[in-house]
Design a protein around this motif. Sequence first.
Motif, short mmCIF file in Angstrom:
data_model
loop_
_atom_site.label_atom_id
_atom_site.label_comp_id
_atom_site.label_asym_id
_atom_site.label_seq_id
_atom_site.Cartn_x
_atom_site.Cartn_y
_atom_site.Cartn_z
N GLY A 93 0.80 -1.22 0.00
CA GLY A 93 0.00 0.00 0.00
C GLY A 93 0.83 1.26 0.00
N ILE A 94 2.14 1.15 0.20
CA ILE A 94 3.01 2.32 0.09
C ILE A 94 3.03 2.81 -1.35
N VAL A 95 2.99 4.11 -1.54
CA VAL A 95 2.88 4.72 -2.87
C VAL A 95 4.24 5.29 -3.29
N HIS A 96 4.66 4.94 -4.49
CA HIS A 96 5.93 5.44 -5.04
C HIS A 96 5.67 6.82 -5.66
N THR A 146 23.85 6.50 -7.41
CA THR A 146 22.98 6.60 -6.24
C THR A 146 21.53 6.71 -6.69
N ASP A 147 20.63 6.34 -5.79
CA ASP A 147 19.20 6.31 -6.11
C ASP A 147 18.44 6.76 -4.88
N LEU A 148 17.50 7.67 -5.09
CA LEU A 148 16.62 8.15 -4.02
C LEU A 148 15.19 7.80 -4.42
N THR A 149 14.60 6.84 -3.71
CA THR A 149 13.24 6.41 -3.97
C THR A 149 12.34 7.02 -2.91
N THR A 150 11.44 7.91 -3.32
CA THR A 150 10.58 8.63 -2.38
C THR A 150 9.22 7.95 -2.31
N LEU A 151 8.81 7.59 -1.09
CA LEU A 151 7.61 6.78 -0.86
C LEU A 151 6.67 7.46 0.12
N LEU A 152 5.38 7.20 -0.06
CA LEU A 152 4.34 7.76 0.80
C LEU A 152 3.61 6.65 1.52
N SER A 153 3.54 6.76 2.84
CA SER A 153 2.67 5.91 3.64
C SER A 153 1.43 6.71 3.98
N ARG A 154 0.28 6.29 3.48
CA ARG A 154 -0.94 7.08 3.64
C ARG A 154 -1.44 7.08 5.08
#
Length: 285
Positions: A93-96, A146-154
């Motif tokens: 359920g985490i949103v990319h 390098t990689d920055l993956t930004t995620l949202l937990s609603r």
Amino acid sequence: MPTRKYDDTPKFGALYARTVKATLRRADYEPDADGLTLELPRSAIDQDHLTAYRDVTGFAAGPALPATYPHVLAFPLHLDLMSDPSFPYKPMGIVHLSNTITQLQPIPMHAEPAIRVHSTAERPHPKGTVFDIVSEVTVDGEVVWTDLTTLLSRSAGNENASVDLLPDPEVDPSAWWDLRGNLGRRYAAASGDRNPIHLFKLTAQAFGFPRQIAHGMWAKAASLASLQRGTKLPDAFTVRVDFRKPVLLPSRVQFGSRTTGKTTDFALYDERRELTHLVGQLQAV
């Protein structure tokens, strides 16, 4: 911050089982206080797997890895991190929201890169809580990617929280892509990302989508592959994409880009240009 080191890449079967277990954990769960860093000192690149990845994303064969491919190498560590008892959020359920890759130099296709992964501190968002997973790849002791993956937990969120967004570019379409219904399954086989929202209509509907959707990292990879076919990408660059609206499968989409000096803006739209699926910006270093 504790560090866990591996002799080999974690296996997806065990990772997905643990991911489901982590998603089902009780609501009053309290994670460990300290964050976790994961390290894989050596990652062997399967050349058949690399070929399959090139085929599904559109990257041409060459002596160096596609710029997005190290994300695939790091992805098992992402899953391991998000399903660990120390991780504070339920992984399903985490949103990319976005992804930023910096390539400092091309990575040879026969390299054996080392990978390091950790998460950042959380920050408020109007729709919940945002955090980043940071991946770092070294070759022969030198950081090359390098990689920055930004995620949202609603969650309830903070309506006054600021949101960092790329501006919408003004680009004309240069390519139309006809995406088949099995694209999600093909990319899942090449990337290991078997989230059910990407696989079949029924599994996507279980999570509120009308049918399966394309992976965001497939859309980024396909965009960079399209740019590379037009003009050779620089050896060193930073490229960020924001994921706006899901790409339903099957569908027809249009891609456009514009280069000004060292900056290339690009975007992916639906066939009628009524929806923006992805916006991106590449900056040569």
